[in-house]
Design a protein around this motif. Structure first.
Motif, PDB file in Angstrom:
ATOM      1  N   THR A 159       2.662   1.666  -3.536  1.00 53.58           N
ATOM      2  CA  THR A 159       1.998   1.890  -4.893  1.00 53.58           C
ATOM      3  C   THR A 159       1.062   3.064  -4.733  1.00 53.58           C
ATOM      4  O   THR A 159       0.584   3.628  -5.541  1.00 53.58           O
ATOM      5  CB  THR A 159       1.223   0.665  -5.083  1.00 53.58           C
ATOM      6  N   LEU A 172      -5.237  -5.207 -12.093  1.00 55.07           N
ATOM      7  CA  LEU A 172      -4.022  -4.425 -11.478  1.00 55.07           C
ATOM      8  C   LEU A 172      -2.875  -5.751 -11.653  1.00 55.07           C
ATOM      9  O   LEU A 172      -2.420  -6.561 -11.107  1.00 55.07           O
ATOM     10  CB  LEU A 172      -4.309  -4.563  -9.829  1.00 55.07           C
ATOM     11  N   GLN A 202      -8.908  -0.819  -2.748  1.00 61.81           N
ATOM     12  CA  GLN A 202      -8.479  -0.621  -4.152  1.00 61.81           C
ATOM     13  C   GLN A 202      -7.998  -1.925  -4.702  1.00 61.81           C
ATOM     14  O   GLN A 202      -7.720  -2.169  -5.916  1.00 61.81           O
ATOM     15  CB  GLN A 202      -7.671   0.516  -4.554  1.00 61.81           C
ATOM     16  N   VAL A 203      -7.406  -2.693  -3.796  1.00 61.06           N
ATOM     17  CA  VAL A 203      -6.538  -3.963  -4.117  1.00 61.06           C
ATOM     18  C   VAL A 203      -7.490  -5.126  -4.001  1.00 61.06           C
ATOM     19  O   VAL A 203      -7.500  -6.082  -4.934  1.00 61.06           O
ATOM     20  CB  VAL A 203      -5.173  -4.040  -3.578  1.00 61.06           C
ATOM     21  N   VAL A 254       1.006  -1.254   0.031  1.00 61.76           N
ATOM     22  CA  VAL A 254       0.055   0.066   0.160  1.00 61.76           C
ATOM     23  C   VAL A 254       0.846   1.386   0.031  1.00 61.76           C
ATOM     24  O   VAL A 254       0.723   2.352  -0.740  1.00 61.76           O
ATOM     25  CB  VAL A 254      -0.991   0.217   1.186  1.00 61.76           C
ATOM     26  N   TYR A 298      -2.099   2.905  -3.379  1.00 60.50           N
ATOM     27  CA  TYR A 298      -3.141   2.279  -3.427  1.00 60.50           C
ATOM     28  C   TYR A 298      -3.902   2.041  -2.029  1.00 60.50           C
ATOM     29  O   TYR A 298      -3.003   1.958  -1.113  1.00 60.50           O
ATOM     30  CB  TYR A 298      -3.499   0.878  -4.162  1.00 60.50           C
ATOM     31  N   THR A 299      -5.309   2.191  -1.657  1.00 64.31           N
ATOM     32  CA  THR A 299      -5.882   1.441  -0.445  1.00 64.31           C
ATOM     33  C   THR A 299      -6.198   0.064  -0.645  1.00 64.31           C
ATOM     34  O   THR A 299      -6.039  -0.401  -1.695  1.00 64.31           O
ATOM     35  CB  THR A 299      -6.966   2.376  -0.282  1.00 64.31           C
ATOM     36  N   ARG A 351      -9.697  -7.380  -6.603  1.00 68.39           N
ATOM     37  CA  ARG A 351      -9.336  -6.952  -8.045  1.00 68.39           C
ATOM     38  C   ARG A 351      -8.508  -8.246  -8.638  1.00 68.39           C
ATOM     39  O   ARG A 351      -7.830  -8.942  -7.927  1.00 68.39           O
ATOM     40  CB  ARG A 351      -8.580  -5.679  -8.405  1.00 68.39           C
ATOM     41  N   ALA A 356      -0.809   4.154  -8.244  1.00 72.88           N
ATOM     42  CA  ALA A 356      -2.247   4.686  -8.063  1.00 72.88           C
ATOM     43  C   ALA A 356      -2.437   6.045  -8.741  1.00 72.88           C
ATOM     44  O   ALA A 356      -3.400   6.388  -9.253  1.00 72.88           O
ATOM     45  CB  ALA A 356      -2.542   4.930  -6.538  1.00 72.88           C
TER      46      ALA A 356
END
Length: 506
Positions: free
Chosen positions: A176, A191, A182-183, A173, A178-179, A186, A223
């Protein structure tokens, strides 16, 4: 007794005998919700020594044990696995944490499935809970969760069945941007952690087969839509009995930035080296083999680059003295550098040039090198020599110079700073002061001997001692020193012979 009643009892005893020795826990519940029987494994999984400690029925069981799911959500009455099996529900792989009533922390983890045994009419005859002790597994999983979450190395885990990410740690996290939301969920196609991987086809093939993915470079999209150079690797693992792939990453961005900065620095050095107006060459530190010479050096010496590059310090033909290379090697070995050491350099046309040479060990393109700089002092030395000769000629008769002019001439000739005192008048004996005073009058040794009434050899000896004390080398230097230190000339010992004669007559 009716055979139809006696047979189920006989079958149930046989069932109990069969399951008594199983490692899995088994609890038999009657349709009226009473707990009929449990094997030793089931008792052990509840810390009980008898069926009564489990509870006589489902209601007492709920009172004596509190259950919650692995996500810490408490299981409400009516949703216990024992409630669900009584309701006739079939389920498998229900994971629950179990604790005695009144205890906050669970003591056991059970993986539970149900079994409904019906009679000949299809009605429930015996309800069965089958328990698997997953406490050690859960403890290991918890340790893995803590280690995975706390590991600063970025990592994500995807499920191989649908290639969707199910876990992400803080390192990923932070790297990158990203939260976690958000991962999780997916797919690896949304991603893409293998984007622009150096061996992407191999990586995809290994991922599909659930095999180890070797380390390889890749560009990981961040991100903010930027990308980061990383090393990615994949390791197959089982998580909650599901085949998964653990992706780990190493951030190469600091290394890439350092390499870019190094390249820029080396390019700047190369440009500065080529364009420098001062003659400069570079030797390899270990072999002292000439690697490069700048244009200023080639112009100053008249050599072409191919005549110099590749030759060692000893093989270089531009040194005037045969032992120059040995002296330089010794200085580099002793101190690692040179500071304004004078050597003669011979041009391709055979002209000898006086140079001050400085050298310093420096890393260039990752190799240890010696950077050597040349300063042509030929003209300066010629000018200095001409000036000294002129001063020597002028000072042959310095009696008519003022003291300030003599001071300036002396400092130019000797190279000493004004005001520097090497000795004092008090350091001289009376006779040495007499000799110095007569030198200042411009008398020769024989004339001084006559004035002092001593032999010429004695005067020469006195003069030699005087020079040694004062650090002088000539009569002109002695005159300047005397004037500088306030020693007056004239009238010294002019009556000494008469005085001695007077004493002899008396």
């Amino acid at each position: 007794m009716d055979a139809s009643v006696q047979r189920p009892k006989t079958d149930r005893r046989q069932l109990q005998q069969i399951i008594a020795g199983l490692s899995e826990g088994v609890i038999l519940i009657e349709p009226d919700q009473s707990i009929r029987w449990a094997n030793q494994a089931a008792l052990d999984m509840h810390g009980a020594s008898s069926i009564e400690e489990l509870g006589r029925n489902v209601s007492e069981y709920r009172q004596r044990f509190q259950l919650r799911y692995r996500n810490n959500h408490r299981i409400e009455p009516g949703s216990y696995p024992i409630d669900r099996v009584v309701a006739g529900e079939s389920f498998s792989d229900v994971l629950v944490e179990v604790a005695p009533a009144g205890q906050a922390e669970p003591r056991w983890v059970h993986r539970v499935r149900s079994l409904v045994i019906t009679d000949t009419d299809g009605e429930p005859d015996c309800l069965v809970l089958i328990l698997h002790d997953a406490t050690e597994w859960a403890s290991a999983e918890e340790r893995f969760e803590k280690t995975f979450g706390a590991n600063p190395a970025p990592a994500v885990i995807c499920r191989l069945s649908d290639l969707r990410f199910i876990k992400v740690n803080r390192g990923f996290v932070e790297m990158t941007g990203y939260t976690r939301e958000q991962v999780i969920g997916r797919s690896v196609y949304e991603l893409d952690v293998l984007e622009n991987a150096s061996q992407k086809e191999l990586a995809v093939e290994r991922l599909t087969a659930g095999q180890t993915i070797p380390q390889m470079e890749a560009l990981l999209r961040l991100a903010d839509s930027e990308s980061k150079l990383v090393i990615v690797a994949g390791q197959p693992i089982d998580l909650a009995d599901e085949p998964c792939m653990l992706f780990t990453f190493m951030d190469l961005e600091p290394r890439r930035k350092a390499e870019q900065a190094l390249r820029r620095s080396e390019e700047q050095f190369a440009n500065a080296f080529r364009m420098a107006p001062i003659p400069t060459i570079v030797y390899a530190r270990d072999s002292l083999r000439l690697l490069e010479a700048n244009q200023a050096f080639l112009d100053a010496t008249g050599f072409a680059a191919e005549e110099l590059v590749g030759h060692t310090l000893e093989e270089s033909t531009f040194w005037d003295a045969e032992d120059a290379h040995a002296k330089i090697e010794q200085m580099l070995a002793t101190s690692g550098n040179l500071r304004n050491v004078e050597f003669k350099v011979r041009t391709r046309a055979g002209l000898a040039v006086d140079c001050l040479i400085s050298a310093e060990s420096v890393p260039i393109h990752g190799d240890d090198c010696v950077l050597m700089v040349f300063q042509d002092i030929t003209e300066r030395k010629r000018t200095e020599l001409e000036l000294l000769l002129a001063i020597e000629a002028v000072m042959q008769d310095a009696s008519w110079f003022s003291r300030s002019i003599l001071d300036k001439l002396r400092h130019i000739r000797s190279g000493t700073a004004p005001g520097k005192i090497d000795a004092a008048i008090s350091d001289l004996t009376p006779r040495e002061r007499d000799v110095l005073a007569l030198i200042c009058e411009g008398l020769a040794d024989k004339e001084i001997a006559t004035r002092l009434g001593v032999a010429p050899n004695t005067v020469r000896s006195r003069v030699s001692t005087l020079y040694a004390k004062l650090g002088l080398h000539s009569r002109s230097e002695a005159i300047i020193w005397a004037r500088e230190h306030g020693l007056p000339a004239g009238g010294v010992a002019s009556t000494r012979p008469a005085a001695r004669a007077s004493r002899r007559s008396s």
